[in-house]
Write a protein that holds these residues in place. Structure first.
Motif, short mmCIF file in Angstrom:
data_model
loop_
_atom_site.label_atom_id
_atom_site.label_comp_id
_atom_site.label_asym_id
_atom_site.label_seq_id
_atom_site.Cartn_x
_atom_site.Cartn_y
_atom_site.Cartn_z
N ASP A 155 -0.64 -4.39 1.29
CA ASP A 155 -0.31 -4.34 -0.13
C ASP A 155 -0.23 -2.88 -0.55
O ASP A 155 -1.23 -2.27 -0.89
CB ASP A 155 -1.37 -5.09 -0.93
CG ASP A 155 -0.89 -5.49 -2.31
OD1 ASP A 155 0.14 -4.96 -2.75
OD2 ASP A 155 -1.55 -6.33 -2.93
N GLN A 187 8.46 -8.44 -20.65
CA GLN A 187 7.47 -9.41 -20.17
C GLN A 187 7.03 -10.36 -21.30
O GLN A 187 6.80 -11.55 -21.06
CB GLN A 187 6.26 -8.68 -19.58
CG GLN A 187 6.55 -8.05 -18.22
CD GLN A 187 5.39 -7.27 -17.67
OE1 GLN A 187 4.48 -6.86 -18.40
NE2 GLN A 187 5.39 -7.03 -16.37
N TRP A 215 8.64 -18.61 -10.87
CA TRP A 215 8.13 -17.24 -10.86
C TRP A 215 8.95 -16.34 -9.91
O TRP A 215 9.02 -15.13 -10.10
CB TRP A 215 6.67 -17.21 -10.45
CG TRP A 215 6.39 -17.71 -9.05
CD1 TRP A 215 6.09 -18.97 -8.67
CD2 TRP A 215 6.42 -16.92 -7.85
NE1 TRP A 215 5.92 -19.05 -7.31
CE2 TRP A 215 6.10 -17.80 -6.78
CE3 TRP A 215 6.66 -15.58 -7.58
CZ2 TRP A 215 6.05 -17.36 -5.45
CZ3 TRP A 215 6.61 -15.14 -6.25
CH2 TRP A 215 6.29 -16.03 -5.21
N LYS A 216 9.57 -16.94 -8.90
CA LYS A 216 10.35 -16.16 -7.95
C LYS A 216 11.54 -15.50 -8.63
O LYS A 216 11.93 -14.38 -8.30
CB LYS A 216 10.80 -17.03 -6.79
CG LYS A 216 9.66 -17.53 -5.90
CD LYS A 216 10.18 -18.47 -4.82
CE LYS A 216 9.03 -19.03 -3.99
NZ LYS A 216 9.51 -20.00 -2.98
N TRP A 218 11.69 -14.53 -11.76
CA TRP A 218 11.19 -13.40 -12.53
C TRP A 218 10.75 -12.25 -11.62
O TRP A 218 10.89 -11.07 -11.97
CB TRP A 218 10.05 -13.83 -13.44
CG TRP A 218 10.54 -14.65 -14.61
CD1 TRP A 218 10.42 -15.99 -14.78
CD2 TRP A 218 11.28 -14.16 -15.73
NE1 TRP A 218 11.04 -16.38 -15.95
CE2 TRP A 218 11.57 -15.28 -16.57
CE3 TRP A 218 11.73 -12.90 -16.13
CZ2 TRP A 218 12.28 -15.15 -17.76
CZ3 TRP A 218 12.44 -12.78 -17.33
CH2 TRP A 218 12.70 -13.90 -18.11
N ALA A 219 10.24 -12.58 -10.44
CA ALA A 219 9.88 -11.54 -9.48
C ALA A 219 11.12 -10.79 -9.02
O ALA A 219 11.11 -9.56 -8.87
CB ALA A 219 9.15 -12.15 -8.29
N ALA A 222 12.17 -8.50 -11.96
CA ALA A 222 11.31 -7.32 -12.05
C ALA A 222 11.59 -6.35 -10.91
O ALA A 222 11.65 -5.13 -11.10
CB ALA A 222 9.84 -7.74 -12.05
N SER A 223 11.78 -6.90 -9.72
CA SER A 223 12.04 -6.06 -8.55
C SER A 223 13.34 -5.28 -8.71
O SER A 223 13.42 -4.09 -8.34
CB SER A 223 12.10 -6.92 -7.29
OG SER A 223 12.39 -6.15 -6.15
N TYR A 286 16.26 -15.96 -5.75
CA TYR A 286 15.42 -15.77 -4.57
C TYR A 286 16.02 -16.44 -3.35
O TYR A 286 16.00 -15.88 -2.24
CB TYR A 286 14.02 -16.33 -4.87
CG TYR A 286 13.04 -16.21 -3.72
CD1 TYR A 286 12.33 -15.03 -3.51
CD2 TYR A 286 12.81 -17.28 -2.85
CE1 TYR A 286 11.43 -14.92 -2.46
CE2 TYR A 286 11.91 -17.18 -1.81
CZ TYR A 286 11.22 -16.00 -1.62
OH TYR A 286 10.33 -15.90 -0.57
N THR A 318 3.91 -3.21 -4.18
CA THR A 318 3.55 -4.08 -5.29
C THR A 318 2.78 -3.32 -6.35
O THR A 318 2.42 -2.16 -6.18
CB THR A 318 2.68 -5.26 -4.81
OG1 THR A 318 1.35 -4.78 -4.56
CG2 THR A 318 3.23 -5.88 -3.54
N THR A 319 2.48 -4.05 -7.42
CA THR A 319 1.62 -3.51 -8.48
C THR A 319 0.21 -4.10 -8.37
O THR A 319 -0.56 -4.04 -9.32
CB THR A 319 2.20 -3.84 -9.86
OG1 THR A 319 2.40 -5.26 -9.94
CG2 THR A 319 3.53 -3.15 -10.07
N ASP A 320 -0.12 -4.67 -7.21
CA ASP A 320 -1.41 -5.32 -7.00
C ASP A 320 -2.45 -4.32 -6.49
O ASP A 320 -2.18 -3.15 -6.31
CB ASP A 320 -1.29 -6.47 -6.00
CG ASP A 320 -0.26 -7.50 -6.44
OD1 ASP A 320 -0.09 -7.64 -7.66
OD2 ASP A 320 0.36 -8.13 -5.57
#
Length: 386
Positions: A155, A187, A215-216, A218-219, A222-223, A286, A318-320
């Motif tokens: 990550d 968001q 959610w995919k 929106w991912a 965002a990506s 996706y 990621t932003t995690d």
């Protein structure tokens, strides 16, 4: 290009061979000169790898022969005719390092009077160059590992942290704040059907954005928006990448356009890239991405590199929070004669070595540079502004 017979499996009982691509340039080679080896990575090689990089400048200076070897499962170096998962079990960095060792033996037969081998590489090939010196010190006398992510991190939260820092350093905190404001705005809009519909219209998505369980989608959205900035920071002003391409300053000037909201300016940044890429709409599907990665005959790099990141390295930006997986360890302890060259504004430097580890494990950090900033020949006066 030339090809030679390479082993399919260096560590098992399979004795099959295949044809691996390489280039040789002897223009500057002198008797008893060294071999300069540009390590291939996650994409096809070309003759420019032995004619147009900074390595060629050094080759002229030291009378070196220049060679490069294409990584297995990329470009024309195809152990099999397709990229099925079963075939990809032979794709790994350790197999690639063994390929390089066999290749060096091959080159020493072609150039029997050569003395010494220096490995060069940038990004993933930079890591390979470092690992070559670590794993095969009797074959590789010195490695120049540029922007080399030798720390495998599942990550990679540090990537976007460097993006954030670089934007603030180059264009100031106001630009950084405007991006954050635009992100927070979209968001919030994504939580309602009306907001999602507005975003679809503003960013011209190829399909309507939906609220709820997808959610995919929106991912992907965002990506795509973050990717404009990630790529710009990674290759900011680098020769061969920056010509006619927006810089960080260009994007920040758009983000700070007066009389518009940060979100409207964010849309303008995205429109700029869509126009450059000749996109009629913004892809957020996706399944379409997965379909592209499922092409078993595409050796350009997408499927092969995705396989390697999933099975070996991670490197997922990621932003995690961070989580590590280190197949080679985080530092090349026990090695010697490796120079790690990193550039101040390179996201991948966060996974490299930026301080000396020993008298022969040296680190050099280049100010104001982006990814692989020292691999192109220096051209005074030809670098664009930030």
């Amino acid at each position: 290009p030339q090809f030679f017979n390479q082993k399919l499996d260096h560590f098992g009982w399979n004795k099959e061979t295949w044809r691996q691509k390489f280039y040789v340039n002897r223009t500057y080679y002198q008797f008893n000169g060294p071999i300069f080896f540009q390590v291939g990575g996650e994409g096809p090689i070309s003759s420019e790898d032995v004619t147009s990089l900074q390595m060629s400048v050094y080759a002229k200076q030291f009378g070196a022969a220049q060679v490069t070897l294409e990584h297995r499962f990329y470009g024309d170096s195809r152990p099999f005719s397709n990229l099925t998962t079963d075939n990809l079990k032979y794709l790994s960095s350790e197999q690639a390092l063994a390929d390089a060792a066999v290749f060096i033996h091959h080159m020493r037969q072609i150039l029997p009077d050569s003395k010494g081998v220096v490995a060069f590489g940038g990004s993933y090939p930079g890591a390979l160059a470092a690992w070559l010196r670590l794993k095969y010190p009797t074959l590789i006398d010195l490695s120049i590992a540029t922007s080399a992510p030798v720390l495998a991190v599942e990550d990679m939260v540090s990537y976007l942290e460097v993006v954030d820092k670089t934007i603030a350093q180059i264009s100031g905190q106001l630009c950084d704040n405007a991006i954050q404001n635009a992100t927070q705005t979209w968001q919030k809009m994504a939580l309602t059907a009306q907001g999602a519909q507005q975003l679809s219209s503003m960013f011209n998505t190829c399909e309507p954005m939906t609220v709820g369980s997808d959610w995919k989608q929106w991912a992907m959205f965002a990506s795509a928006l973050m990717g404009n900035w990630m790529g710009t920071v990674q290759y900011n002003r680098r020769r061969g990448h920056h010509i006619g391409i927006p810089t960080v300053s260009d994007l920040c000037n758009i983000m700070q356009t007066p009389r518009k909201t940060p979100l409207e300016n964010y849309v303008d940044v995205n429109n700029l890239f869509m126009k450059r890429n000749k996109q009629t709409c913004l892809s957020v599907n996706y399944d379409e991405m997965i379909e592209e990665l499922s092409d078993l005959t595409d050796f350009s790099g997408g499927r092969s590199w995705t396989y390697q990141t999933c099975t070996e390295f991670g490197y997922f930006q990621t932003t995690d929070g961070p989580s590590t997986a280190q197949p080679f360890g985080d530092k090349p302890l026990g090695a010697s004669k490796i120079l790690f060259v990193n550039c101040e504004w390179d996201e991948w430097a966060s996974l490299s070595i930026e301080k000396d580890l020993s008298p022969t494990l040296k680190a050099l950090v280049v100010r104001d540079g982006a990814h692989c900033c020292t691999m192109d020949p220096y051209q005074p006066g030809k670098m664009s502004p930030y």
